[in-house]
Design an enzyme around this catalytic site. Structure first.
Site, PDB file in Angstrom:
ATOM      1  N   CYS A  10      -8.396   3.203  24.572  1.00  0.00           N
ATOM      2  CA  CYS A  10      -7.195   3.384  25.390  1.00  0.00           C
ATOM      3  C   CYS A  10      -7.630   4.034  26.697  1.00  0.00           C
ATOM      4  CB  CYS A  10      -6.195   4.269  24.653  1.00  0.00           C
ATOM      5  SG  CYS A  10      -4.903   4.883  25.754  1.00  0.00           S
ATOM      6  N   LYS A  40     -31.551  -1.299  -9.015  1.00  0.00           N
ATOM      7  CA  LYS A  40     -30.554  -0.736  -8.099  1.00  0.00           C
ATOM      8  C   LYS A  40     -29.259  -0.488  -8.852  1.00  0.00           C
ATOM      9  CE  LYS A  40     -31.175  -1.376  -3.774  1.00  0.00           C
ATOM     10  NZ  LYS A  40     -31.527  -0.908  -2.568  1.00  0.00           N
ATOM     11  N   TYR A  89     -43.608  10.987  -4.903  1.00  0.00           N
ATOM     12  CA  TYR A  89     -43.601  10.153  -6.108  1.00  0.00           C
ATOM     13  C   TYR A  89     -44.846   9.288  -6.315  1.00  0.00           C
ATOM     14  CZ  TYR A  89     -41.511   7.189  -2.473  1.00  0.00           C
ATOM     15  OH  TYR A  89     -41.248   6.525  -1.312  1.00  0.00           O
ATOM     16  N   CYS A  93      -2.105   0.817  22.859  1.00  0.00           N
ATOM     17  CA  CYS A  93      -2.407   2.083  22.189  1.00  0.00           C
ATOM     18  C   CYS A  93      -1.208   2.496  21.332  1.00  0.00           C
ATOM     19  CB  CYS A  93      -2.707   3.144  23.241  1.00  0.00           C
ATOM     20  SG  CYS A  93      -2.874   4.791  22.542  1.00  0.00           S
ATOM     21  N   ASP A 106     -32.964   7.807  -1.791  1.00  0.00           N
ATOM     22  CA  ASP A 106     -32.531   6.974  -0.677  1.00  0.00           C
ATOM     23  C   ASP A 106     -32.754   7.703   0.644  1.00  0.00           C
ATOM     24  OD1 ASP A 106     -31.586   4.745   0.475  1.00  0.00           O
ATOM     25  OD2 ASP A 106     -29.480   5.102   0.036  1.00  0.00           O
ATOM     26  N   LYS A 130     -34.674   6.618  -7.744  1.00  0.00           N
ATOM     27  CA  LYS A 130     -35.072   6.025  -6.471  1.00  0.00           C
ATOM     28  C   LYS A 130     -34.307   6.771  -5.375  1.00  0.00           C
ATOM     29  CE  LYS A 130     -35.692   1.529  -4.299  1.00  0.00           C
ATOM     30  NZ  LYS A 130     -35.007   1.786  -3.038  1.00  0.00           N
ATOM     31  N   CYS A 134      -2.524  10.299  27.265  1.00  0.00           N
ATOM     32  CA  CYS A 134      -2.474   9.914  25.858  1.00  0.00           C
ATOM     33  C   CYS A 134      -2.821  11.152  25.024  1.00  0.00           C
ATOM     34  CB  CYS A 134      -3.480   8.785  25.641  1.00  0.00           C
ATOM     35  SG  CYS A 134      -3.579   8.190  23.966  1.00  0.00           S
ATOM     36  N   CYS A 191       0.362   5.885  23.084  1.00  0.00           N
ATOM     37  CA  CYS A 191       1.008   5.923  24.401  1.00  0.00           C
ATOM     38  C   CYS A 191       1.427   4.550  24.911  1.00  0.00           C
ATOM     39  CB  CYS A 191       0.093   6.619  25.406  1.00  0.00           C
ATOM     40  SG  CYS A 191      -1.377   5.651  25.792  1.00  0.00           S
ATOM     41  N   GLU A 241     -38.131   6.912 -12.942  1.00  0.00           N
ATOM     42  CA  GLU A 241     -37.850   7.933 -11.930  1.00  0.00           C
ATOM     43  C   GLU A 241     -36.618   7.523 -11.156  1.00  0.00           C
ATOM     44  OE1 GLU A 241     -41.270   8.063  -9.304  1.00  0.00           O
ATOM     45  OE2 GLU A 241     -42.522   7.562 -11.033  1.00  0.00           O
TER      46      GLU A 241
END
Ligand code: IVH
Length: 671
Positions: A425, A313, A226, A407, A118, A116, A431, A410, A114
């Site tokens: 910032c 996996k 399941y 930043c 998530d 899996k 800005c 600015c 089956e």
């Protein structure tokens, strides 16, 4: 009392809605359009509202949830909720198969393969064909009772089809958030300046644990089942039991397959490693289970996982590529995100050129440097991430990365607050991305709701120098607006009208619209009601602000700083001059009605508005506030985090427990 005719109609509507639900959410084959569905649902909800004795926890209307908030009760699992041991290679699958053959002493073994899923695990109990309880995994021994939330998931039957189900059984599965719901949710969260969920799994788990099931109902969760557990299972193989469960109305993966050899298993794994990318939800592997229940029993359990099943996996796809440079992006709230510019590389079907580096700590953790060959991965996350560095390819002259100090937009020095991962910032009013963010927020639906100015128009007005801050909006004239690209005279009129109407926006929303850092919609409402005018808030000290429910140090400081800034003060004065509402309007103590005449009401817990406001409303509508629940209590208004003892007592005495919204409805006040 409901007449026979109403009872018949309610039953008919329930049957019809159950059928439409099943077709739509389980079979993916709707036979009616949304409009018909909504109309039937609305009719049923109305009949139930007017005939409370017909209400039922199995009615399709419970799918929209209730907003009574409650804490989750812990429930002990009847069968411990195990997890699976993981494998990552063909060899480990071979070992698993060899162990099973050896220990069972049989060579004709059948497995099921089956996908899996998530998401987050759930165990749902049915008794006499009706859903009675849904519990999360928790620690495997006991989990949270999330029944009310699970009832809103439309692919989970509230009542089973057919009659051949065991009197009592549990079915386990994975609650999922499909990509479509996930993307929509994250878009909405970003609009509201909330942190987006990193992946659909976190979003599903977070949603399932929400206190307000009406919010859960809106988030579009799904569930794939399941595993069936009962003392009276219909068949002696896992596969047949699940197929039977599908006939009762459960969504069971159609991609499950029986396999009798390692080769069959490997073919399944190879096929789904590619094909799973076309599925509407995330999968991170496959699960291989022994099909015969008798053999499962023989193999038995380990402490945390069965010995008769194993997870494989899928490898997250990775690519190696040089990191060319790092950009620093400034978000609308001033948060800085470092972004890696990569030499373009193919990964999981797309070309990856950029990847988020999240924050300075992440860079330091992996010691990521420009010039490094980095490992990029597309796992559960949609945006590729850098998971490591191939240090063998590091150039000799490489130097540790020095994180930005100013930043990039600015030039203001960046700041980092304790407890927050990101730098930001602080130049809120100078800005560009932050100014734009503030303007977009100000005009948005939940704030001033200025129709006609959406995000795009706001950006365009900014670029064309029509507005530089939120106060400039009220100086706009039709002449200037029409000059914008693709702007007709009608649209310009609409905008001007929208701006005019926005002046009627009540004060709490005006306060929210200012965009003071950390002051969200609810906080703004609470502060506005507590202080009643902008001037009072402006003059308040941090200590005074801290007195307001839900206002902590961070919010109080942010408000004080906001008003201390000369730019902000000037903007606020211009907004006042433009005629915005800077005060709560109602007088506050006049009698509004006698709806609650003679009623004794207890208010307990936290609400979206200050508790005192609710108490005031009780009195203004003729009711009496009581502090403790007694047999004389007429209603208990139950809020978030209320004491369980009070709730239990009210339940025992049969006192009506209502939510904040129900109360507001009762007194005909807007919610
Ligand atoms: S069977 C005792 N089947 O993965 C066996 N689990 O890592 C119980 N999961 O706890 C689990 N898809 O939350 C099973 N097809 C599937 C699954 C599945 C996802 C989850 C489940 C489990 C976890 C183990």
């Amino acid at each position: 009392m409901a007449t026979e005719e109403i009872i018949q109609r309610v039953n008919f509507l329930r049957r019809e809605l159950d059928r439409l639900n099943y077709e739509y959410y389980v079979q993916n084959m709707p036979s009616a359009d949304d409009f018909v569905y909504d109309r039937l649902m609305a009719e049923l909800a109305e009949l139930e509202e007017h005939n409370p004795e017909l209400q039922s926890s199995e009615s399709p209307t419970v799918r929209v949830g209730s907003d009574i908030t409650r804490e989750f009760v812990q429930v002990r699992h009847k069968y411990p909720m195990l997890s699976l041991s993981n494998t990552y290679s063909k060899e480990e699958i071979e070992e698993f198969d060899a162990r099973i053959r050896k220990e069972t002493g049989t060579d004709s073994i059948e497995y099921t393969c089956e996908l899996k899923f998530d998401g987050t695990a759930i165990g749902i109990t049915y008794r006499n064909g009706a859903l009675v309880q849904a519990v999360t995994r928790g620690d495997g021994e006991q989990g949270d009772d999330v029944t009310a939330n699970v009832r809103t998931i439309r692919s989970i039957p509230l009542k089973l089809r057919g009659t051949d189900y065991p009197e009592e059984f549990e079915i386990r599965g994975e609650v999922l958030m499909p990509f479509s719901s996930f993307n929509r949710l994250n878009r909405e969260r970003e609009e509201k300046n909330q942190t987006p969920f990193a992946n659909p799994r976190n979003a599903a788990a977070g949603t399932l644990k929400m206190q307000d099931s009406s919010e859960v109902a809106k988030r579009g969760l799904d569930c794939c089942l399941y595993f069936l557990l009962s003392e009276n299972l219909p068949f002696d193989t896992h596969y047949d039991n699940l197929q039977k469960a599908a006939s009762w109305g459960f969504k069971v993966s159609p991609n499950m397959q029986k396999c009798s050899s390692i080769d069959d298993i490997l073919t399944f794994l190879g096929y789904w490693d590619i094909e799973r990318k076309k599925l509407p939800y995330e999968t991170d592997g496959a699960v291989i289970k022994l099909n015969s229940l008798a053999l499962q029993n023989e193999m038995g359990l380990r402490a945390k996982s069965p010995r008769w099943a194993v997870a494989y996996k899928f490898k997250a796809e990775q690519a190696y590529t040089p990191l060319l440079s790092i950009d620093y992006q400034v978000g609308r709230t001033g948060a800085i995100t470092p972004v890696a510019n990569l030499q373009p590389v193919q990964l999981a079907g797309t070309t990856v050129k950029r990847a988020s580096l999240h924050n300075a700590e992440q860079i330091e953790l992996h010691d990521i440097r420009t010039g490094d060959t980095v490992i990029v991965e597309k796992g559960g996350e949609i945006i590729p991430k850098i998971v490591g560095v191939d240090k063998s390819k590091r150039p000799e002259n490489s130097e540790p990365l020095v994180y930005a100090t100013v930043c990039p937009v600015c030039g203001t020095g960046l700041q980092k607050l304790a407890g927050e991962a990101k730098h930001y910032c602080p130049n809120e009013s100078g800005c560009t991305p932050q100014i734009l963010g503030k303007i977009e927020h100000f005009v948005s639906r939940r704030a001033m709701n200025i129709e006609g100015i959406g995000e795009e128009t706001a950006d365009l007005m900014f670029e064309e120098h029509l507005i530089r801050n939120i106060a400039d909006i009220y100086d706009l004239t039709k002449d200037r607006i029409v000059r914008l690209e693709r702007m007709g005279s009608r649209s310009a009129d609409n905008i001007i009208e929208g701006i005019g109407r926005s002046k009627e926006t009540p004060f709490p929303r005006v306060l929210f619209a200012l965009g003071i850092r950390y002051v969200g919609e609810t906080t703004a409402k609470k502060i506005a009601l507590a202080f009643r005018s902008l001037d009072a808030i402006r003059k308040a000290s941090a200590e005074e602000l801290l007195q307001v429910d839900e206002v902590g140090e961070r919010i109080a400081q942010s408000i004080v700083q906001y008003f201390a800034d000369a730019n902000n003060a000037a903007i606020v004065e211009r907004l006042r001059a433009a005629g915005l509402k800077f005060e709560i309007e109602t007088g506050g103590d006049e009698i509004l009605s006698d709806i609650l005449q003679g009623k004794s009401i207890v208010v307990s817990g936290n609400f979206s508005r200050p508790r005192d406001e609710l108490k005031q409303l009780i009195e203004r509508h003729g009711g009496k506030n009581a502090s403790g629940v007694t047999s004389n209590t007429d209603y208990l208004i139950a809020g978030d985090k209320m004491g369980p003892a009070k709730l239990q007592k009210a339940e025992k005495l049969g006192i009506r427990i209502i939510s904040e919204n129900e109360f507001m409805e009762m007194i005909n006040e807007p919610q």
